[in-house]
Design an enzyme around this catalytic site. Structure first.
Site, PDB file in Angstrom:
ATOM      1  N   THR B  17       0.808  -1.226   0.000  1.00  0.00           N
ATOM      2  CA  THR B  17       0.000   0.000   0.000  1.00  0.00           C
ATOM      3  C   THR B  17       0.841   1.275   0.000  1.00  0.00           C
ATOM      4  O   THR B  17       0.301   2.369  -0.093  1.00  0.00           O
ATOM      5  CB  THR B  17      -0.968   0.018   1.203  1.00  0.00           C
ATOM      6  OG1 THR B  17      -0.205  -0.230   2.385  1.00  0.00           O
ATOM      7  CG2 THR B  17      -2.032  -1.044   1.079  1.00  0.00           C
ATOM      8  N   LYS B  43      -4.699  -3.591   6.856  1.00  0.00           N
ATOM      9  CA  LYS B  43      -5.411  -3.204   5.627  1.00  0.00           C
ATOM     10  C   LYS B  43      -5.999  -4.408   4.894  1.00  0.00           C
ATOM     11  O   LYS B  43      -6.259  -4.341   3.682  1.00  0.00           O
ATOM     12  CB  LYS B  43      -4.465  -2.412   4.716  1.00  0.00           C
ATOM     13  CG  LYS B  43      -3.991  -1.122   5.392  1.00  0.00           C
ATOM     14  CD  LYS B  43      -3.509  -0.068   4.458  1.00  0.00           C
ATOM     15  CE  LYS B  43      -3.260   1.226   5.217  1.00  0.00           C
ATOM     16  NZ  LYS B  43      -2.560   2.239   4.458  1.00  0.00           N
ATOM     17  N   GLU B  98      16.058   0.596   0.493  1.00  0.00           N
ATOM     18  CA  GLU B  98      17.428   1.086   0.614  1.00  0.00           C
ATOM     19  C   GLU B  98      17.641   1.547   2.057  1.00  0.00           C
ATOM     20  O   GLU B  98      16.681   1.766   2.791  1.00  0.00           O
ATOM     21  CB  GLU B  98      17.612   2.261  -0.358  1.00  0.00           C
ATOM     22  CG  GLU B  98      19.043   2.675  -0.564  1.00  0.00           C
ATOM     23  CD  GLU B  98      19.190   3.828  -1.568  1.00  0.00           C
ATOM     24  OE1 GLU B  98      18.209   4.197  -2.215  1.00  0.00           O
ATOM     25  OE2 GLU B  98      20.320   4.345  -1.675  1.00  0.00           O
ATOM     26  N   GLU B 214      30.960  -1.898  -9.426  1.00  0.00           N
ATOM     27  CA  GLU B 214      31.381  -0.651  -8.805  1.00  0.00           C
ATOM     28  C   GLU B 214      32.564  -0.939  -7.879  1.00  0.00           C
ATOM     29  O   GLU B 214      32.861  -2.094  -7.621  1.00  0.00           O
ATOM     30  CB  GLU B 214      30.223  -0.081  -7.973  1.00  0.00           C
ATOM     31  CG  GLU B 214      28.971   0.175  -8.782  1.00  0.00           C
ATOM     32  CD  GLU B 214      27.836   0.737  -7.952  1.00  0.00           C
ATOM     33  OE1 GLU B 214      27.964   0.813  -6.724  1.00  0.00           O
ATOM     34  OE2 GLU B 214      26.824   1.101  -8.562  1.00  0.00           O
ATOM     35  N   HIS B 256      26.931   3.991  -4.240  1.00  0.00           N
ATOM     36  CA  HIS B 256      26.258   3.149  -3.265  1.00  0.00           C
ATOM     37  C   HIS B 256      27.080   2.904  -2.005  1.00  0.00           C
ATOM     38  O   HIS B 256      28.292   3.043  -2.012  1.00  0.00           O
ATOM     39  CB  HIS B 256      25.930   1.803  -3.895  1.00  0.00           C
ATOM     40  CG  HIS B 256      24.932   1.906  -5.006  1.00  0.00           C
ATOM     41  ND1 HIS B 256      25.262   1.643  -6.306  1.00  0.00           N
ATOM     42  CD2 HIS B 256      23.640   2.274  -5.001  1.00  0.00           C
ATOM     43  CE1 HIS B 256      24.199   1.838  -7.062  1.00  0.00           C
ATOM     44  NE2 HIS B 256      23.192   2.218  -6.293  1.00  0.00           N
TER      45      HIS B 256
END
Lengths: 408, 302
Positions: B17, B43, B98, B214, B256
């Site tokens: 939601t 919910k 994250e 990376e 990151h």
């Protein structure tokens, strides 16, 4: 990874029941003398900066009377240690040391568990020690769910050769440090050296501690001790960097925008996605461009955040153009990016015809983005060009600018 | 075939939601992916774009036989959401959130490993198998086909956004993807590059793999070891972004959270060298990918 100054980390471990030398912070030589008087001579004076290896840098000194305290404190306050100007000094009781050990707790990313590194050869560089005498260094992982049992701490010191009262004291110290490490969401807690005093007590003579930024929401008690965003810079944050942290924190749950200033440079850099930004920066540099900053947005930031960070980027002296690029976005609405960027350009009076702006923004709502950028006179690329191709164009445009009069 | 995700995946969204999750649900449905259920406490009985919402994952599993979930709850609740998924018998959990605290990540990754549950992420933008039109997470956004077309190339990316960009480059080169996976930008993640290479090796419908990396972590070094030991024998194209960071002072984070170089480990140049020595096609420039793929993936080679 928010770094804590030593007075804070010592306070935290002391509250957890670990012995530390009596200490106090001084900002002036006069204050240092007062603190030294309270603590009692001789004292240790340490530059209070968030970097390690201060001993090697000559940032730890000793004083046995007020005159020496004034002199040494003046010397320290005039120093810059690893880019950090010293503005505070830690005045500390000088401990009579019988033995020096090494102890650290950190997160082993490969093993995905906290790891303890301990040695009875302390006060040295542990990387060197573990390379030259691996047998003297003991490494042990902690179960992240269960934590560490007392017996496991006991095993570590016993295997290193401790016995008698020292084994009990060292075990107690390690258990308390591990508890504090887990409770405070630390990413590193290093005690080097952990000492045995001539009185036979185990004490943390020096401490280095960092806290996981992502866990700060559950540590309001640490908020005033940790400088947010401090892991993104290798020197004290500039005013502009601090302002940009505020821009980001104003909408903490909607997108991220980060800003790190580079030395010099003339290309304002606003890129998106962690990987896309790294790629963009590499590409500009490969074509001979000089980015003035490293800024990255992600996670579908609101217009206000894009506007704020763009204004920041453009306000750095020497910026003569702007590069805006993103990987093809999955969820970031690039029309929102376009509105924020164009508004900032207009408000700062930057005309894209004389102030080159090259954009490569493709992804969600890019048709609307194209219209907004193009109408503002910005050179726009969508998914018909790669990031690298756009970076090449940016550098061409910057190099095509007239030379700066009397410039550098 | 494909890896981990296909037409047999029975998917639920934990935290459906929320604003972001609801948008992702809509995009997934538009693409043709069946999202069978959502979970948000308090919910139950509501719907999100026609998808039924439950209070507990346990109930969603009972009703819909869910085997895959994607986690969209705020950072403070991810730990509990993953434990709930493990307890409910889910076999694949993709974590989109994250900024998950590292201690929480260590704890739920340990728990998942003990229970044999595969975790992708945290900080993953999702994964996709275009042949079956199945995607989980924001991956592909509202125009999935722009970047992801069916084909025989596996894509692994440590950057969410670059999962799309890399798959787009694959498309630009005239190929398509079997399964593309955003493994997550953090250093503490459930599934590494090596783990996925092993799956792609066993997948008869994957001919080659593209990786986007990376600075920081040991994921590329581990992948190089796997290649050396003969555990992965298909062509591997690897790009490592962030070479400029090697000239910056040590310990600074760019990009990151996982992208931190410390103590000399994790440098892009070292990763590139190790992968090159192990036989991977290491890209000097990301745009070289299209040319190299065309050169190497000729019909007689695959």
């Amino acid at each position: 990874m928010g770094k804590l100054l030593e007075n804070y980390s010592k306070k935290i471990i002391s509250d957890a029941g670990v012995l530390v030398p009596r200490n106090s912070v001084a900002r002036t030589p006069k204050e240092a003398v007062e603190k030294a008087h309270e603590i009692g001579y001789p004292v240790v004076l340490k530059a209070l900066v968030p970097v390690g290896k201060r001993g090697k840098a000559g940032a730890i000194k000793f004083a046995s009377n007020p005159e020496e305290t004034v002199e040494r404190t003046q010397e320290l306050l005039a120093m810059t240690v690893s880019h950090f100007p010293v503005d505070k000094v830690l005045v500390e009781e000088k401990i009579a040391i019988a033995k020096e050990w090494y102890l650290s707790i950190a997160i082993d990313k490969t093993a995905q568990a906290p790891v303890i590194i301990a040695s009875l050869d302390g006060g040295v560089d542990v990387e060197t020690l573990s390379r030259e005498h691996p047998e003297k260094v003991l490494t042990r992982h902690i179960d992240p769910i269960l934590g560490m049992a007392d017996f496991e701490a006991k095993e570590i010191w016993s295997e290193l050769g401790l016995n008698g009262k020292l084994l009990t004291l060292a075990t107690q110290t390690l258990v308390r440090l591990v508890r504090v490490f887990l409770e405070k969401d630390a990413t590193i807690l290093e005690i080097n050296p952990l000492v045995v005093t001539e009185g036979g007590e185990v004490m943390a003579a020096a401490s280095v501690m960092s806290i996981d930024d992502s866990a700060m929401y559950r540590h309001p008690e640490l908020a005033s001790m940790v400088q947010l965003g401090s892991e993104r810079t290798w020197r004290p944050q500039t005013e502009l960097e601090k302002q940009m942290v505020e821009v980001n924190e104003a909408d903490p749950y909607r997108g991220t925008a980060r800003y790190t200033e580079m030395d010099g440079g003339d290309i304002g850099f606003l890129c998106g996605g962690g990987g896309g930004s790294l790629l963009s920066f590499d590409a500009l540099v490969a074509f001979g461009g000089k980015p003035a900053n490293y800024s990255e947005v992600g996670g579908n930031p609101p217009e206000r955040k894009v506007y704020g960070i763009t204004k920041g980027i453009l306000s750095k002296p020497g910026v003569r153009g702007l590069f805006v690029a993103h990987n093809i976005t999955n969820n970031t609405q690039v029309d929102v990016m376009a509105k924020g960027v164009v508004q900032a350009l207009q408000d700062l009076g930057k005309d894209p015809h004389t102030f080159p702006v090259v954009v490569r923004e493709a992804g969600v709502n890019d048709e609307a983005a194209k219209e907004i950028f193009t109408a503002a006179g910005v050179e726009y690329f969508g998914d018909e060009a790669s990031i690298t191709e756009a970076a090449k164009r940016m550098v061409e445009r910057i190099k095509g600018l007239p030379a700066i009069e009397g410039g550098n | 075939m494909s890896i981990l995700l296909d037409k047999n995946s029975r998917i639920a969204i934990q935290g459906i939601t929320g604003r972001e999750a609801a948008m992702v649900a809509q995009h997934s449905l538009d693409y043709g992916t069946k999202i069978l259920a959502g979970v948000t406490p308090g919910k139950e009985g509501q719907e999100v774009h026609g998808i039924p919402v439950y209070n507990t994952l346990k109930k969603a599993v009972q009703v819909h036989n869910i085997n895959t979930t994607v986690v969209y709850v705020p950072p403070a609740f991810v730990y509990d959401a993953v434990l709930e998924a493990v307890a409910a018998g889910i076999s694949l959990v993709i974590i989109a959130t994250e900024n998950v605290p590292q201690l929480d990540a260590m704890k739920f990754l340990t728990r998942a490993k003990q229970a044999g549950v595969r975790v992708i992420g945290p900080n993953s933008v999702g994964m996709i198998t275009p042949k079956d039109r199945v995607k989980v997470g924001a991956i592909g956004g509202d125009k999935v086909e722009r970047c992801f077309v069916p084909g025989r190339i596996g894509v692994i990316s440590r950057s969410g956004g670059m999962t799309a960009e890399s798959s787009w480059m694959v498309k630009r080169a005239g190929f398509g993807v079997s399964t593309s996976v955003s493994i997550g930008g953090d250093a503490l993640i459930g599934t590494s590059i090596k783990d996925l290479l092993l799956l792609y090796q066993a997948d008869h419908e994957t001919d080659a793999v593209v990786t986007f990396s990376e600075p920081g972590t040991h994921f590329e070094e581990e992948a190089a070891e796997l290649l050396k030991s003969g555990g992965f024998t298909k062509p591997l194209f690897s790009f490592i972004a962030g070479r400029f960071t090697e000239r910056m002072p040590e310990g600074t984070v760019f990009g990151h959270a996982g992208a931190m170089i410390s103590g000399g480990a994790g440098k892009p140049s070292q990763k590139m060298e190790k992968l090159r020595q192990a036989g991977a096609h290491v890209l000097e420039h990301f745009d070289d990918l299209t040319r190299l793929m065309k050169e190497i993936l000729t019909p007689e080679r695959i």
